[in-house]
Design an enzyme around this catalytic site. Sequence first.
Site, short mmCIF file in Angstrom:
data_model
loop_
_atom_site.label_atom_id
_atom_site.label_comp_id
_atom_site.label_asym_id
_atom_site.label_seq_id
_atom_site.Cartn_x
_atom_site.Cartn_y
_atom_site.Cartn_z
N GLU A 13 0.87 -1.17 0.00
CA GLU A 13 0.00 0.00 0.00
C GLU A 13 0.91 1.22 0.00
O GLU A 13 1.81 1.31 0.85
CB GLU A 13 -0.87 -0.01 1.26
CG GLU A 13 -1.93 1.06 1.20
CD GLU A 13 -2.72 1.21 2.50
OE1 GLU A 13 -2.70 0.29 3.34
OE2 GLU A 13 -3.35 2.27 2.65
N ARG A 58 5.36 -12.81 9.62
CA ARG A 58 6.04 -11.58 9.25
C ARG A 58 7.39 -11.51 9.97
O ARG A 58 7.60 -12.15 10.99
CB ARG A 58 5.19 -10.37 9.59
CG ARG A 58 4.93 -10.20 11.09
CD ARG A 58 3.88 -9.15 11.38
NE ARG A 58 4.36 -7.82 11.09
CZ ARG A 58 3.78 -7.02 10.19
NH1 ARG A 58 2.74 -7.42 9.50
NH2 ARG A 58 4.25 -5.80 9.97
N LYS A 115 4.73 0.49 9.44
CA LYS A 115 4.79 1.76 8.71
C LYS A 115 4.21 2.90 9.51
O LYS A 115 4.72 4.01 9.49
CB LYS A 115 4.04 1.63 7.37
CG LYS A 115 4.94 1.16 6.25
CD LYS A 115 4.23 1.26 4.92
CE LYS A 115 3.26 0.12 4.74
NZ LYS A 115 2.68 0.07 3.40
P1 ATP Z 1 3.04 -2.36 8.04
O1 ATP Z 1 2.58 -3.34 9.08
O2 ATP Z 1 4.48 -2.01 8.15
O3 ATP Z 1 2.18 -1.16 7.93
P2 ATP Z 1 1.68 -3.46 5.88
O4 ATP Z 1 1.38 -4.89 5.90
O5 ATP Z 1 0.56 -2.58 6.20
O6 ATP Z 1 2.96 -3.16 6.71
P3 ATP Z 1 1.76 -3.36 3.06
O7 ATP Z 1 2.18 -2.25 2.18
O8 ATP Z 1 0.33 -3.74 3.06
O9 ATP Z 1 2.25 -2.99 4.51
O10 ATP Z 1 2.66 -4.62 2.80
C1 ATP Z 1 2.95 -5.14 1.53
C2 ATP Z 1 3.29 -6.59 1.67
O11 ATP Z 1 4.42 -6.76 2.53
C3 ATP Z 1 2.15 -7.37 2.28
O12 ATP Z 1 1.99 -8.56 1.54
C4 ATP Z 1 2.59 -7.63 3.67
O13 ATP Z 1 2.05 -8.83 4.16
C5 ATP Z 1 4.11 -7.69 3.54
N1 ATP Z 1 4.75 -7.32 4.79
C6 ATP Z 1 4.54 -6.19 5.51
N2 ATP Z 1 5.27 -6.19 6.64
C7 ATP Z 1 5.97 -7.36 6.65
C8 ATP Z 1 6.90 -7.97 7.55
N3 ATP Z 1 7.26 -7.38 8.69
N4 ATP Z 1 7.41 -9.17 7.22
C9 ATP Z 1 7.05 -9.77 6.07
N5 ATP Z 1 6.20 -9.26 5.18
C10 ATP Z 1 5.64 -8.07 5.46
MG MG Z 2 -1.11 -4.03 4.85
#
Ligand code: ATP
Ligand code: MG
Length: 565
Positions: A35, A260, A270
């Site tokens: 995102e 994760r 984020k």
């Molecule tokens: P955050 O928790 O940092 O806000 P998010 O999941 O909201 O991360 P996205 O932009 O939706 O951020 O993530 C893009 C992809 O990266 C998704 O498929 C998510 O599952 C993966 N992802 C995000 N954080 C991690 C992590 N700590 N380890 C592995 N994969 C991750």
């Molecule tokens: Mg997300």
Amino acid sequence: MEKNKKLSNFITEIIDKDLEANKNDGKVYTRFPPEPNGYLHIGHAKSICLNFNIAAQYNGLCNLRFDDTNPAKEEEEYVRSIEEDVRWLGFNWEKRLYYASGYFDQLHKYAIELIKKEKAYVCDLTPDEIREYRGTLTKPGKNSPHRDRSVEKNLDLFNRMKSGEFPDGSRTLRAKINMQSPNMVMRDPVLYRVLHSSHHKTGSKWCIYPMYDFAHCISDSIERITHSICTLEFEINRPLYDWILDELGVHHPQQIEFARLNLGHTILSKRKLMELVSESHVSGWDDPRMPTISGLRRRGYTPSSIRAFCERIGVSKVNSIVEMAVLEDCIREELNKRSQRAMVVLNPLRVVIENYPEDKEEELDAINNPEDEKMGTRKVPFSRVLYIEKDDFREDPPKKFFRLAPGREVRLRYAYFIKCNEVVKDENGEVVELRCSYDPETRGGDAPDGRKVKATLHWVSAKHAFATEVRLYDHLFTNRNPNETEEGKDYKSNLDPDSLKTLDNCYLEPSLKDAKPGENYQFERQGYFCLDKKDSTEEKLVFNRTVTLRDTWSKLEKRERFTRS
Ligand code: ATP
Ligand code: MG
């Protein structure tokens, strides 16, 4: 991933079985779906490596797709940074760059289809009321009073939602599933909401936006994704993912969840990273202490070291915290093999070699990298006045201190043995200069008479060296899990106020005058460093310490391996 090395984990096991059963016509198609509401961090790198490497391993493809369904938080700046970071990590989506917003028309049609199937309805409850009606984990939900509206009424209201008749939050489109479901996600989740907000891609075209759960599965489906890999917290959303695609009867990727990445002494969220930036706890998303890809890049991490790290930690279904030392070990291992050595004095102490002629200069040979003979040698100038590290001298040395002290002899690396004859102090009693003598017979660093010294020091020639700023970094947070706090405090109370140490009176050997951004150097006995492109000026270069030389982690690991076998 190394070219010939194959991933093998629970996900590849699933894929192998699918291929055996000739599911998806033998194709493997993945995507990385960020995102665009912040910069990527090392957790995202894990997901990027996983998705792109799995696709490559099975001769499949991996898309980059922006899941941009929330215009309130998304920005073009983040889109650009994400593209840059994925490319920098070494992955290529070729022409396959997609946006969930590119599917808004299609998503809207699918919503209408669900309404016509009586699987979705327009609900007039406010967000608070929706929450109240939803119930709790222990209490079943209540049906919305608008749940049984006719198809015609729903189509009319949804159309009026789209044409802007209703204010934000006044109406939603909800899936008609089951308000009694033990899984809260299935209690008539919202599919569309009214939001009068302009979107970075679609401008003011829409004032209703699809929710993540609705957009995500359909985007996967439209792109013919076969394996939709995501993190564990989406496990409870999987029934909804499946429900939507089943009801629509469209291509149905398999959602697979993995744990994760959590990294010790930092945070990978984020939202929280954004807070550190906006409240100026760090200098920006690319502050070298940040676990962002841009921060790691500026710190001196290489794409290959981050890929090696992702490979080393593997994937599993169990949440855990990986030590920062594992990441540090990956870059250290790589830079030990690759980086050019240099002598840099961080805390200078002046040394005058009294028996060395005033106007004499020599060029001595120094080895560029003892791990790689092909990297050759360089010349380092030597003269009567030098700088050594303050810490390498003690007027009153404790027992195990073998470096320079009054009357003691040590080796200057690649140069001569020197002996300290006199200590000069300022009016406050602080040591400001050492008067030494050198032994001309020891040129290159060995005594022909075989006498030994117990220490070898790095040094620079005062008149040839140039001043620089060096930044040393420590963990951003004092404790391993920054989210564990004293009562009433938040993770920011665990920030380490001393995580950045700036040394502004360091001296570099002349070969570093041409240091290039993106190149890594080992400052002998100090660690691995790189030029800070952003803050270096014509007058003064700035170097970042990527990592120290100490590698306790690998030593521990080796010892463990040793005792295990
Ligand atoms: P955050 O928790 O940092 O806000 P998010 O999941 O909201 O991360 P996205 O932009 O939706 O951020 O993530 C893009 C992809 O990266 C998704 O498929 C998510 O599952 C993966 N992802 C995000 N954080 C991690 C992590 N700590 N380890 C592995 N994969 C991750
Ligand atoms: Mg997300």
